[in-house]
Design an enzyme around this catalytic site. Structure first.
Site, short mmCIF file in Angstrom:
data_model
loop_
_atom_site.label_atom_id
_atom_site.label_comp_id
_atom_site.label_asym_id
_atom_site.label_seq_id
_atom_site.Cartn_x
_atom_site.Cartn_y
_atom_site.Cartn_z
N GLY A 11 -23.28 26.18 -27.80
CA GLY A 11 -23.55 25.58 -29.11
C GLY A 11 -23.16 24.13 -29.18
O GLY A 11 -23.73 23.35 -29.96
N ASN A 12 -22.18 23.71 -28.34
CA ASN A 12 -21.77 22.31 -28.34
C ASN A 12 -22.80 21.40 -27.68
O ASN A 12 -22.71 20.18 -27.80
CB ASN A 12 -20.42 22.15 -27.63
CG ASN A 12 -19.27 22.66 -28.49
OD1 ASN A 12 -19.29 22.51 -29.70
ND2 ASN A 12 -18.29 23.28 -27.88
N LYS A 129 -11.45 36.29 -32.32
CA LYS A 129 -12.35 35.14 -32.27
C LYS A 129 -12.26 34.32 -33.55
O LYS A 129 -12.70 34.75 -34.62
CB LYS A 129 -13.79 35.63 -32.07
CG LYS A 129 -14.83 34.53 -32.06
CD LYS A 129 -14.69 33.65 -30.83
CE LYS A 129 -15.82 32.63 -30.77
NZ LYS A 129 -15.67 31.71 -29.63
N LYS A 214 -21.33 34.53 -25.88
CA LYS A 214 -22.65 34.09 -25.41
C LYS A 214 -22.90 34.43 -23.95
O LYS A 214 -23.99 34.88 -23.58
CB LYS A 214 -22.80 32.59 -25.63
CG LYS A 214 -23.99 31.95 -24.92
CD LYS A 214 -23.97 30.45 -25.06
CE LYS A 214 -22.74 29.80 -24.48
NZ LYS A 214 -22.65 29.91 -23.00
N LYS A 276 -17.37 32.49 -17.62
CA LYS A 276 -18.62 32.28 -16.89
C LYS A 276 -18.58 32.96 -15.53
O LYS A 276 -19.58 33.56 -15.10
CB LYS A 276 -18.89 30.78 -16.75
CG LYS A 276 -19.34 30.15 -18.05
CD LYS A 276 -19.66 28.69 -17.90
CE LYS A 276 -20.35 28.16 -19.15
NZ LYS A 276 -19.71 28.49 -20.41
#
Length: 314
Positions: A11-12, A129, A214, A276
Protein backbone atom coordinates in the site's frame (compact mmCIF):
# COMPACT_ATOMS: atom_id res chain seq x y z
CA UNK A 1 1.68 -22.00 -22.66
CA UNK A 2 2.46 -18.53 -21.27
CA UNK A 3 3.41 -18.49 -17.61
CA UNK A 4 1.31 -16.70 -14.99
CA UNK A 5 2.99 -14.35 -12.54
CA UNK A 6 1.22 -13.07 -9.42
CA UNK A 7 2.78 -9.77 -8.33
CA UNK A 8 2.19 -8.25 -4.90
CA UNK A 9 3.07 -4.66 -4.07
CA UNK A 10 2.44 -2.75 -0.86
CA UNK A 11 0.00 0.00 0.00
CA UNK A 12 2.95 2.34 0.54
CA UNK A 13 3.70 2.06 -3.18
CA UNK A 14 0.28 3.66 -3.75
CA UNK A 15 0.36 6.28 -0.98
CA UNK A 16 3.97 7.05 -0.20
CA UNK A 17 5.33 8.25 3.15
CA UNK A 18 4.83 11.99 3.58
CA UNK A 19 1.95 12.23 1.10
CA UNK A 20 -1.58 13.26 2.04
CA UNK A 21 -3.10 10.34 0.18
CA UNK A 22 -5.13 12.28 -2.37
CA UNK A 23 -6.48 10.25 -5.28
CA UNK A 24 -4.28 12.29 -7.65
CA UNK A 25 -1.21 11.20 -5.67
CA UNK A 26 -2.38 7.60 -5.67
CA UNK A 27 -2.95 7.63 -9.44
CA UNK A 28 0.50 9.11 -10.08
CA UNK A 29 2.16 6.45 -7.94
CA UNK A 30 0.15 3.67 -9.55
CA UNK A 31 1.10 4.98 -13.00
CA UNK A 32 4.80 4.84 -12.06
CA UNK A 33 4.31 1.26 -10.91
CA UNK A 34 2.42 0.24 -14.05
CA UNK A 35 5.16 1.54 -16.33
CA UNK A 36 7.42 -1.18 -14.92
CA UNK A 37 5.01 -3.94 -15.96
CA UNK A 38 4.92 -3.33 -19.70
CA UNK A 39 8.05 -5.37 -20.42
CA UNK A 40 6.56 -8.41 -18.69
CA UNK A 41 3.41 -8.18 -20.78
CA UNK A 42 5.44 -7.68 -23.95
CA UNK A 43 7.42 -10.82 -23.15
CA UNK A 44 4.21 -12.83 -22.93
CA UNK A 45 3.69 -13.28 -19.20
CA UNK A 46 0.14 -13.39 -17.87
CA UNK A 47 -0.16 -11.06 -14.90
CA UNK A 48 -2.29 -11.13 -11.78
CA UNK A 49 -1.73 -8.06 -9.61
CA UNK A 50 -2.46 -7.75 -5.92
CA UNK A 51 -1.75 -4.87 -3.60
CA UNK A 52 -1.74 -3.64 -0.03
CA UNK A 53 -4.10 -0.98 1.29
CA UNK A 54 -2.80 -0.02 4.74
CA UNK A 55 -2.56 3.77 4.26
CA UNK A 56 -5.81 3.87 2.30
CA UNK A 57 -7.87 1.92 4.86
CA UNK A 58 -6.28 3.99 7.62
CA UNK A 59 -7.56 7.15 5.95
CA UNK A 60 -11.04 5.68 5.58
CA UNK A 61 -11.12 4.77 9.26
CA UNK A 62 -10.31 8.39 10.06
CA UNK A 63 -13.22 9.47 7.84
CA UNK A 64 -15.42 6.99 9.71
CA UNK A 65 -14.44 8.60 13.00
CA UNK A 66 -14.90 12.21 11.86
CA UNK A 67 -18.26 11.60 10.17
CA UNK A 68 -19.75 9.09 12.64
CA UNK A 69 -22.37 11.57 13.91
CA UNK A 70 -23.52 12.42 10.37
CA UNK A 71 -23.36 9.18 8.36
CA UNK A 72 -23.10 5.58 9.61
CA UNK A 73 -19.56 4.22 9.95
CA UNK A 74 -18.80 1.29 7.64
CA UNK A 75 -17.30 -1.98 8.99
CA UNK A 76 -13.72 -2.90 8.18
CA UNK A 77 -14.58 -5.58 5.62
CA UNK A 78 -16.59 -3.00 3.64
CA UNK A 79 -13.68 -0.55 3.77
CA UNK A 80 -11.41 -3.23 2.31
CA UNK A 81 -13.90 -3.74 -0.52
CA UNK A 82 -13.97 0.02 -1.11
CA UNK A 83 -10.19 0.20 -1.44
CA UNK A 84 -10.20 -2.77 -3.80
CA UNK A 85 -12.51 -0.77 -6.04
CA UNK A 86 -10.68 2.56 -5.89
CA UNK A 87 -7.16 1.14 -6.26
CA UNK A 88 -8.30 -1.33 -8.91
CA UNK A 89 -9.84 1.55 -10.84
CA UNK A 90 -6.54 3.46 -10.72
CA UNK A 91 -4.58 0.40 -11.88
CA UNK A 92 -7.01 -0.31 -14.72
CA UNK A 93 -6.68 3.23 -16.05
CA UNK A 94 -2.93 3.57 -15.59
CA UNK A 95 -1.91 0.13 -16.84
CA UNK A 96 -4.41 0.25 -19.70
CA UNK A 97 -2.89 3.54 -20.84
CA UNK A 98 0.72 2.31 -20.59
CA UNK A 99 -0.09 -0.83 -22.56
CA UNK A 100 -1.89 1.16 -25.25
CA UNK A 101 1.11 3.51 -25.56
CA UNK A 102 3.23 0.46 -26.41
CA UNK A 103 0.71 -0.98 -28.87
CA UNK A 104 -0.39 -3.75 -26.52
CA UNK A 105 -4.13 -4.43 -26.62
CA UNK A 106 -4.47 -6.32 -23.34
CA UNK A 107 -7.55 -5.71 -21.18
CA UNK A 108 -7.22 -5.10 -17.43
CA UNK A 109 -10.00 -6.01 -14.98
CA UNK A 110 -10.39 -5.76 -11.20
CA UNK A 111 -12.21 -8.40 -9.16
CA UNK A 112 -13.77 -7.63 -5.78
CA UNK A 113 -12.25 -10.58 -3.94
CA UNK A 114 -13.42 -12.37 -0.80
CA UNK A 115 -10.97 -14.49 1.16
CA UNK A 116 -12.17 -17.14 3.59
CA UNK A 117 -10.65 -17.27 7.07
CA UNK A 118 -11.45 -19.70 9.88
CA UNK A 119 -13.98 -18.46 12.43
CA UNK A 120 -11.91 -20.15 15.14
CA UNK A 121 -8.56 -18.74 13.96
CA UNK A 122 -6.51 -17.92 17.11
CA UNK A 123 -5.98 -14.40 15.76
CA UNK A 124 -9.56 -13.52 16.73
CA UNK A 125 -8.64 -14.09 20.38
CA UNK A 126 -5.41 -12.13 20.06
CA UNK A 127 -5.78 -9.07 17.79
CA UNK A 128 -2.36 -7.63 16.91
CA UNK A 129 -2.73 -5.58 13.72
CA UNK A 130 -2.85 -1.79 14.38
CA UNK A 131 -5.29 0.10 12.13
CA UNK A 132 -6.58 3.63 11.85
CA UNK A 133 -5.70 6.84 13.70
CA UNK A 134 -4.00 7.47 17.05
CA UNK A 135 -6.10 8.34 20.10
CA UNK A 136 -5.43 9.69 23.58
CA UNK A 137 -5.74 7.23 26.45
CA UNK A 138 -9.04 8.81 27.45
CA UNK A 139 -10.45 8.41 23.93
CA UNK A 140 -9.17 4.83 23.76
CA UNK A 141 -10.89 3.88 27.02
CA UNK A 142 -14.15 5.36 25.73
CA UNK A 143 -13.92 3.40 22.47
CA UNK A 144 -13.23 0.18 24.36
CA UNK A 145 -16.25 0.76 26.59
CA UNK A 146 -18.67 1.98 23.93
CA UNK A 147 -17.68 -0.08 20.88
CA UNK A 148 -15.82 -3.02 22.31
CA UNK A 149 -12.63 -2.15 20.40
CA UNK A 150 -9.30 -3.62 21.42
CA UNK A 151 -6.87 -0.74 21.91
CA UNK A 152 -3.12 -0.72 22.57
CA UNK A 153 -0.50 1.93 23.19
CA UNK A 154 1.64 2.14 20.03
CA UNK A 155 5.30 3.11 20.38
CA UNK A 156 4.57 6.07 22.72
CA UNK A 157 2.70 7.80 19.88
CA UNK A 158 -0.79 7.24 21.26
CA UNK A 159 -3.39 4.50 21.36
CA UNK A 160 -4.61 2.59 18.31
CA UNK A 161 -7.22 0.03 17.56
CA UNK A 162 -5.91 -3.50 16.91
CA UNK A 163 -7.80 -6.08 14.86
CA UNK A 164 -7.23 -9.77 14.13
CA UNK A 165 -5.02 -10.85 11.24
CA UNK A 166 -6.20 -14.41 10.51
CA UNK A 167 -4.62 -16.75 7.98
CA UNK A 168 -6.23 -16.80 4.52
CA UNK A 169 -7.61 -20.17 3.45
CA UNK A 170 -9.53 -19.82 0.20
CA UNK A 171 -10.08 -17.31 -2.60
CA UNK A 172 -13.82 -17.31 -3.28
CA UNK A 173 -13.54 -15.81 -6.77
CA UNK A 174 -10.65 -18.03 -7.90
CA UNK A 175 -12.56 -19.65 -10.80
CA UNK A 176 -13.57 -16.25 -12.17
CA UNK A 177 -9.95 -15.09 -11.90
CA UNK A 178 -8.69 -18.22 -13.68
CA UNK A 179 -11.22 -17.70 -16.47
CA UNK A 180 -10.01 -14.13 -16.98
CA UNK A 181 -6.37 -15.28 -17.02
CA UNK A 182 -7.17 -17.90 -19.67
CA UNK A 183 -8.88 -15.18 -21.71
CA UNK A 184 -5.64 -13.16 -21.73
CA UNK A 185 -6.87 -10.48 -19.34
CA UNK A 186 -4.63 -8.90 -16.70
CA UNK A 187 -6.40 -9.31 -13.37
CA UNK A 188 -6.25 -7.18 -10.22
CA UNK A 189 -7.43 -9.31 -7.30
CA UNK A 190 -7.34 -9.82 -3.52
CA UNK A 191 -6.39 -6.20 -2.88
CA UNK A 192 -5.60 -5.37 0.72
CA UNK A 193 -5.25 -9.08 1.48
CA UNK A 194 -8.82 -9.67 0.34
CA UNK A 195 -12.14 -9.07 2.07
CA UNK A 196 -12.06 -11.34 5.15
CA UNK A 197 -15.12 -13.59 5.34
CA UNK A 198 -16.14 -16.67 7.30
CA UNK A 199 -18.50 -19.46 6.29
CA UNK A 200 -21.67 -19.75 8.33
CA UNK A 201 -23.24 -23.10 9.15
CA UNK A 202 -25.78 -22.60 6.34
CA UNK A 203 -22.98 -22.08 3.80
CA UNK A 204 -23.41 -18.32 3.48
CA UNK A 205 -20.51 -15.90 3.85
CA UNK A 206 -20.19 -13.14 6.44
CA UNK A 207 -17.61 -10.36 6.55
CA UNK A 208 -15.52 -10.02 9.71
CA UNK A 209 -13.59 -7.20 11.34
CA UNK A 210 -10.08 -8.28 10.43
CA UNK A 211 -7.16 -7.54 8.13
CA UNK A 212 -5.45 -10.29 6.13
CA UNK A 213 -1.70 -10.00 5.55
CA UNK A 214 -1.10 -9.05 1.91
CA UNK A 215 1.79 -11.43 1.33
CA UNK A 216 -0.07 -14.39 2.83
CA UNK A 217 -3.07 -13.60 0.66
CA UNK A 218 -0.82 -13.31 -2.40
CA UNK A 219 0.52 -16.80 -1.66
CA UNK A 220 -2.96 -18.33 -1.50
CA UNK A 221 -4.03 -16.39 -4.59
CA UNK A 222 -1.01 -17.57 -6.59
CA UNK A 223 -1.50 -21.19 -5.54
CA UNK A 224 -5.24 -21.29 -6.19
CA UNK A 225 -5.06 -19.70 -9.65
CA UNK A 226 -2.20 -22.10 -10.49
CA UNK A 227 0.43 -19.44 -11.15
CA UNK A 228 3.98 -20.57 -11.86
CA UNK A 229 5.64 -17.55 -10.24
CA UNK A 230 4.92 -15.41 -7.18
CA UNK A 231 6.70 -12.05 -7.18
CA UNK A 232 6.84 -10.22 -3.83
CA UNK A 233 7.94 -6.65 -4.41
CA UNK A 234 10.27 -4.81 -2.02
CA UNK A 235 12.36 -1.64 -1.96
CA UNK A 236 15.60 -3.61 -2.37
CA UNK A 237 16.94 -5.56 -5.32
CA UNK A 238 17.70 -8.74 -3.38
CA UNK A 239 17.31 -10.36 0.02
CA UNK A 240 20.38 -9.80 2.18
CA UNK A 241 22.03 -11.84 4.91
CA UNK A 242 23.54 -10.00 7.90
CA UNK A 243 21.55 -6.92 6.88
CA UNK A 244 23.07 -3.68 8.16
CA UNK A 245 26.32 -5.35 9.25
CA UNK A 246 29.78 -5.13 7.66
CA UNK A 247 29.25 -8.73 6.49
CA UNK A 248 26.00 -7.89 4.64
CA UNK A 249 25.67 -9.82 1.40
CA UNK A 250 23.01 -10.29 -1.24
CA UNK A 251 21.49 -13.68 -2.00
CA UNK A 252 20.50 -14.62 -5.54
CA UNK A 253 18.90 -17.98 -4.79
CA UNK A 254 17.56 -19.81 -1.73
CA UNK A 255 16.19 -23.30 -1.40
CA UNK A 256 13.25 -23.74 0.93
CA UNK A 257 15.44 -25.54 3.47
CA UNK A 258 18.02 -22.74 3.39
CA UNK A 259 15.31 -20.09 3.76
CA UNK A 260 13.86 -21.93 6.77
CA UNK A 261 17.27 -22.16 8.40
CA UNK A 262 17.97 -18.46 7.97
CA UNK A 263 14.53 -17.62 9.35
CA UNK A 264 15.25 -19.71 12.43
CA UNK A 265 18.57 -17.90 12.84
CA UNK A 266 16.79 -14.52 12.85
CA UNK A 267 18.21 -13.32 9.53
CA UNK A 268 14.78 -12.16 8.36
CA UNK A 269 12.97 -10.29 11.16
CA UNK A 270 9.16 -10.42 11.44
CA UNK A 271 8.86 -6.67 10.92
CA UNK A 272 10.79 -6.55 7.66
CA UNK A 273 11.76 -9.38 5.31
CA UNK A 274 10.40 -12.26 7.42
CA UNK A 275 6.79 -12.29 6.13
CA UNK A 276 7.94 -12.21 2.49
CA UNK A 277 10.34 -15.10 2.99
CA UNK A 278 7.61 -17.08 4.77
CA UNK A 279 5.19 -16.36 1.93
CA UNK A 280 7.77 -17.44 -0.64
CA UNK A 281 8.35 -20.72 1.21
CA UNK A 282 4.62 -21.41 1.47
CA UNK A 283 4.08 -20.86 -2.27
CA UNK A 284 6.90 -23.15 -3.34
CA UNK A 285 5.85 -25.85 -0.87
CA UNK A 286 2.32 -25.67 -2.32
CA UNK A 287 3.71 -26.57 -5.74
CA UNK A 288 4.73 -23.21 -7.22
CA UNK A 289 7.71 -23.17 -9.57
CA UNK A 290 9.47 -20.32 -7.79
CA UNK A 291 8.93 -17.23 -5.70
CA UNK A 292 10.88 -14.04 -6.29
CA UNK A 293 11.59 -11.29 -3.80
CA UNK A 294 12.88 -8.20 -5.55
CA UNK A 295 12.52 -4.66 -6.82
CA UNK A 296 9.71 -3.43 -9.05
CA UNK A 297 12.22 -1.37 -11.03
CA UNK A 298 13.81 -4.61 -12.27
CA UNK A 299 10.71 -6.79 -12.42
CA UNK A 300 11.24 -8.17 -15.92
CA UNK A 301 14.88 -8.99 -15.16
CA UNK A 302 13.88 -10.67 -11.91
CA UNK A 303 11.32 -12.94 -13.58
CA UNK A 304 14.00 -13.82 -16.15
CA UNK A 305 16.42 -14.69 -13.32
CA UNK A 306 18.76 -11.72 -13.70
CA UNK A 307 17.73 -9.84 -10.54
CA UNK A 308 15.95 -10.46 -7.27
CA UNK A 309 16.20 -13.45 -4.94
CA UNK A 310 14.64 -16.70 -6.09
CA UNK A 311 13.18 -19.17 -3.58
CA UNK A 312 12.93 -22.67 -5.05
CA UNK A 313 12.24 -26.21 -3.86
CA UNK A 314 14.98 -28.07 -2.08
Amino acid sequence: MPRTVVMAFGGNAITRPGEKGTFAEQKANVAATCRQLVDLVREGYRLVLTHGNGPQVGNMLIKNEIAKDIVPAMPLDVLVSNTQGSIGYAIQQALGYELACHGLKVPVASIVTQVVVAADDPAFQNPTKPVGPFYSQEEAVKLMQERGYRMVEDSHRGWRRVVPSPRPLEIIEREAIKALIRAGIIVVAAGGGGIPVVRRDDGSLAGVEAVIDKDRAATILASQVEAEVLFLLTDVERVCLDYGLPTQREVERLTVSEARRYLAEGQFPPGSMGPKVEAAIAFVEAGGEKAIIGSLARAAEAVAGRSGTEVVAG
